[in-house]
Design a protein around this motif. Structure first.
Motif, short mmCIF file in Angstrom:
data_model
loop_
_atom_site.label_atom_id
_atom_site.label_comp_id
_atom_site.label_asym_id
_atom_site.label_seq_id
_atom_site.Cartn_x
_atom_site.Cartn_y
_atom_site.Cartn_z
N HIS A 155 -1.84 10.24 -25.10
CA HIS A 155 -1.91 11.12 -26.26
C HIS A 155 -0.60 11.89 -26.41
N LEU A 156 -0.31 12.28 -27.63
CA LEU A 156 0.75 13.26 -27.90
C LEU A 156 0.15 14.36 -28.77
N TYR A 157 0.55 15.59 -28.51
CA TYR A 157 0.06 16.72 -29.30
C TYR A 157 1.12 17.80 -29.30
N ALA A 158 1.07 18.65 -30.30
CA ALA A 158 2.09 19.70 -30.41
C ALA A 158 1.53 21.09 -30.14
N GLU A 159 0.21 21.22 -30.18
CA GLU A 159 -0.38 22.56 -30.06
C GLU A 159 -1.53 22.56 -29.06
N LYS A 160 -1.58 23.58 -28.24
CA LYS A 160 -2.77 23.83 -27.42
C LYS A 160 -2.94 25.35 -27.33
N GLU A 161 -4.17 25.78 -27.25
CA GLU A 161 -4.43 27.22 -27.21
C GLU A 161 -3.68 27.86 -26.04
N TYR A 162 -3.12 29.00 -26.30
CA TYR A 162 -2.34 29.71 -25.30
C TYR A 162 -3.26 30.54 -24.40
N ALA A 163 -3.07 30.44 -23.12
CA ALA A 163 -3.89 31.24 -22.19
C ALA A 163 -3.04 32.22 -21.39
N GLY A 164 -1.80 31.87 -21.12
CA GLY A 164 -0.93 32.77 -20.36
C GLY A 164 -1.18 32.68 -18.86
N ASN A 165 -0.31 33.36 -18.13
CA ASN A 165 -0.40 33.28 -16.66
C ASN A 165 -0.79 34.62 -16.04
N THR A 166 -1.40 35.48 -16.81
CA THR A 166 -1.88 36.84 -16.44
C THR A 166 -0.77 37.89 -16.44
N LEU A 167 0.47 37.49 -16.57
CA LEU A 167 1.57 38.46 -16.48
C LEU A 167 2.00 39.00 -17.85
N GLY A 168 1.58 38.35 -18.92
CA GLY A 168 2.01 38.80 -20.24
C GLY A 168 3.44 38.41 -20.54
N GLU A 169 3.90 38.78 -21.74
CA GLU A 169 5.24 38.38 -22.18
C GLU A 169 6.18 39.57 -22.29
N THR A 170 5.67 40.77 -21.98
CA THR A 170 6.54 41.95 -22.03
C THR A 170 6.60 42.56 -20.63
N ASN A 171 7.79 42.65 -20.09
CA ASN A 171 7.98 43.16 -18.73
C ASN A 171 6.99 42.54 -17.74
N PRO A 172 6.98 41.22 -17.67
CA PRO A 172 5.94 40.55 -16.88
C PRO A 172 6.06 40.74 -15.37
N GLY A 173 7.22 41.13 -14.87
CA GLY A 173 7.38 41.15 -13.42
C GLY A 173 7.42 39.75 -12.87
N THR A 174 7.27 39.62 -11.57
CA THR A 174 7.44 38.29 -10.96
C THR A 174 6.21 37.78 -10.25
N LEU A 175 5.28 38.65 -9.90
CA LEU A 175 4.11 38.20 -9.13
C LEU A 175 2.82 38.64 -9.82
N PRO A 176 1.86 37.72 -9.92
CA PRO A 176 0.54 38.12 -10.44
C PRO A 176 -0.22 38.89 -9.38
N ASP A 177 -1.39 39.36 -9.74
CA ASP A 177 -2.21 40.09 -8.76
C ASP A 177 -2.69 39.16 -7.65
N GLU A 178 -2.96 39.76 -6.52
CA GLU A 178 -3.52 39.06 -5.35
C GLU A 178 -4.69 38.17 -5.79
N GLY A 179 -4.71 36.94 -5.32
CA GLY A 179 -5.83 36.05 -5.60
C GLY A 179 -5.59 35.11 -6.76
N VAL A 180 -4.60 35.42 -7.62
CA VAL A 180 -4.31 34.52 -8.74
C VAL A 180 -3.63 33.24 -8.23
N ILE A 181 -2.67 33.41 -7.31
CA ILE A 181 -2.06 32.26 -6.63
C ILE A 181 -2.94 31.98 -5.42
N ARG A 182 -3.58 30.83 -5.38
CA ARG A 182 -4.56 30.58 -4.32
C ARG A 182 -4.61 29.10 -4.01
N GLY A 183 -5.41 28.73 -3.01
CA GLY A 183 -5.51 27.33 -2.64
C GLY A 183 -4.13 26.79 -2.30
#
Lengths: 309, 309, 309, 309
Positions: A119-147
């Motif tokens: 398949h090819l597609y140009a759009e998918k719903e945006y979910a983000g990585n929990t850090l946001g797009e304004t002053n996101p910092g570098t690390l998400p909260d404990e437990g987001v990076i797991r396994g």
């Protein structure tokens, strides 16, 4: 110009034999985030640092393997242009309306010469990585990076016939670079081909196989060598069968191959060459298969060549 | 499509005050390979894993700074097309014949709005990384990777006026993505801008400065966190002044800033976001300058803002 | 008190079939520094960061294996006291004058219950690590750390009969701690035993074997995970046969096993538990052999159990 | 013999100004596990991989600093013998019954020449690291390793007068080795001294200070360079003030210094020399203070010399 056209592997739909076991494997063990279950019972996952809604879809059925894979393209105009080029290449293309695949814009759908549904597609719903797009910092909260601390779905390796057509499709129609190849002898037939559409070592790879539509593995990107070791330790902890833990000569990535409970092969990797369209193609010959495939041990497990789903 | 147009930073020509000291710094200490000295006494270097003939050129004179920087483009047609677009943008372009810059094909030459002399070229003599293109394996011979174990020249940060024009030039004419920006306040003026033309976090960056043609730093890519630590240890061994050893919030790279003997700032880094044209722009605001610039210590040395060459 | 008595493994004398090949392996490939050749043609090596004159001695002959191993003790009085205790334990001890073993003070020499010749000594000529003892800094000059970047000889694993006597000798006479053991069943016979005389995971290990005086491997310490990966890459480059690249459950070290050209097994490792005499003994049972031996793959190669020299 | 006598730093009791803030710092941010609160409100923590019940005790009061530090010894007989030797050295020793310090066996208590209250004890309640002692595997469950991923409390640096007596006490009475020293000039006065009682670089350190009983820092051990970087990233995320991120010349460890909310200095580190009692003492001179203290930047922050609690 710059980076346009086809951007990256955005989705794989994998068939699993037991959804509960599969959810434990891809969710708890690999650490992907479960995003939703659809009306048909398919379960959707993303890696923590992916921003689109999902990248891995699991479907329970009685045969393991790959239902389809999907690449994201730059924009809708790209999709239209690619449809024209694919059809001109001689491949039939089906249009799929937005929303048919959940959270996804319209798609075009076709079979690559090796037999897989792409398949090819140009759009998918945006979910983000929990850090946001304004002053996101570098690390998400404990437990987001797991396994296994996976950063994102990265690339795919599939098997089938028609290697020459595959190379033409990916270089002439999709503008990927043939980055590396394994040939049976100098100037001979291509056994394996590796294509890049980015500044990374590879974005998709193909292997010769008499049967069409065989799935070798989907590969996930890690952020550090230490996370690679940690993932290997987790595999031992959870009893996940490891096929090989080594360095690929081709692409230069540090890899571990392992299997999900349905027998689908997964890969995690870190590193690999930085490459550009002007980097000369690297050619490996079958008499150096060990170095090409597993450059530390020079040993290729029989399963690696023989097992696919 | 895929990765086309402008590919990467291919060359910086840096002014140094004392060539012997500079050769020791860029050669022995940083570990770049000295490739040749031209008739004017300029010295040419490449990192071991770069394949084109050179990426760093040193010119001895009485004022430190940057003579020019050059990006490599996909092919000659791209060069022609870019010349047309740059002139249409309103910037005068000069044509330079092949060979005027040693080992280089024809170039186009112009000043970016921040005042630096920028080149574009499609061809440079191939030198290779000692491994060849057939069954290259993964490691060169002992001694090829040396000094700071630098993989390649990576990106550039320059200063000057006319930020808005710079953004227009790099996004509209060059098709780079504005990946990240630092603004004085939400919705306010851009102080720093970071552009990517690849699947990596940034390929060039600009900072507001009242004076044109100021050089902040050229940056070199390492392969692992451990090499990053090793490079820091080498700086102490050789007495190279370190300005900051930290993580950038912007781009996410682990960085060390240090100075060459002429006062030009260098950076080595490892890691950073994998990004694509569909990754939303990240915005940082001046009230989070610490996090944006140095996300571990949150401390920005005065020299980092005040010193350029 | 504190750290006294037997300090560490200070020397192994290994039999090799071809000295030229062996020198290439231990010298160029592993990166040990060749220190001297004695009148009998034995070649002496040290790792760059060891301070005594040598730690590895190679002797060319027609059968691979281990001639002897030697531990360094705190001082001469310790040697006298240990001789008394070893004889009281019922083992005959031979005195060897200073200088008989080159660069070495006097030794005591005896056979451990598993059949190997063991030495103890308190003095060896000092060679240093090139950094000196006054303001040494942290890094030697370029080229001193080379090959597999080995920090030092670390520990030994040998095979033979009489496990119960071995445990008594090492705990009651030598005051080592039995840190970990593999038993055939809970409360059952010890198959493998691991002893520590330091704050590290192990300083010597023994395995049950019907034949006495069998050599399983000598192990070398690396400084980082990245150097571990680099050593694996070098093994592929030089065609050194890798037996296993994994994590030990026992001791927790990240390991690679490989063979020298004579068939002697070597190990490089990094990490492992920090342990103290009050750390409880860890017990592993044969039904968890995979986890105990190779905690990532849970797979034990047949050669690992069957091959010794 | 082997490793006996005083084993390791087993406990620090730190004074904090605000217990809620301190619990957030040592618990959530650093990732220590909160084990209990006693009747006086003191809060007890351990690192995940420590096996005794606790290693860090926090006491809320109006002045920051160190209440006491305690080393664990091999057994009760060692305690008796050390009491005799300490009293013979001329230091008054107080006996404390088992249970007075919660979960602890009997202690002996005295003031070291630099003025701090030091304890010795042979027994503390066992808590384990969640893995058990039979077939423990290598990794605990998700969430056990958290925050700064600290492996254990490691060593201590305290300040005060009477350096010569301190050296005599630690070498002659406690049988520690003087591993490294910083002197004002060759053959001159000791400004800093570093002692080891293990095969690691240091177990305690002292600095000259006109006032007695000053606390410089307690130090915590990490398992990898990558965790060191991760801890630095966390400090930025949580706004923990970093004083210095560098390599120590002395001991060779990679370090980050930071402050708890009460102003007590903490250190996390990784690596450092493997050392033994026969390793020659390393001497650093004040004219190389930069290299000795911070061997990458060669820069010593004023606070590092001037601030203690």
């Amino acid at each position: 110009m710059a980076m346009r056209g086809i951007l990256r592997l955005g989705e794989v739909q994998i068939r699993v034999l037991d959804m509960a076991e599969a959810k434990r494997h891809y969710g708890k063990y690999m650490g992907l985030h479960e995003m939703m279950t659809d009306a048909e019972g398919k379960v959707y996952f993303k890696a923590w640092n992916e921003k689109d809604h999902h990248s891995v879809v699991l479907r329970e059925t009685d045969r393991a393997g790959l239902d389809h894979f999907a690449y994201k393209v730059f924009d809708d105009a790209t999709l239209t242009e690619l449809q024209r080029k694919i059809e001109a290449f001689g491949i039939a293309v089906e249009n799929v309306d937005a929303g048919v695949y959940p959270k996804s814009g319209r798609r075009i759908k076709f079979r690559v010469p090796t037999g897989q549904e792409m398949h090819l597609y140009a759009e998918k719903e945006y979910a983000g990585n929990t850090l946001g797009e304004t002053n996101p910092g570098t690390l998400p909260d404990e437990g987001v990076i797991r396994g296994m601390r996976i950063d994102g779905l990265d690339h795919l390796f599939v098997l089938g016939p028609n290697m020459a057509d595959t190379v033409r499709l990916f270089t002439e129609v999709f503008d990927f670079d043939l980055a590396e190849e394994l040939v049976d002898e100098p100037g001979g037939n291509q056994i394996l081909t590796f294509f890049s559409c980015s500044s990374r070592a590879h974005d998709i790879a193909f292997g010769m196989h008499p049967e069409p539509d065989r799935f070798h593995h989907a590969s996930f990107r890690l952020s550090s060598t230490e996370d690679h070791v940690y993932a290997g330790d987790l595999m031992g902890k959870y009893g996940i069968p490891i096929e090989q833990n080594d360095r690929h000569g081709i692409t230069g990535v540090k890899t571990i191959y392992f299997f999900d409970p349905s027998g689908n092969r997964n890969e995690i990797f870190v590193g690999g060459h930085t490459r550009y369209p002007d980097t000369p193609k690297l050619t490996w010959t079958m008499d150096h298969l060990g170095l090409a495939a597993f450059a530390q041990s020079l040993h290729v497990p029989e399963t690696f060549l023989g097992v696919s789903t």
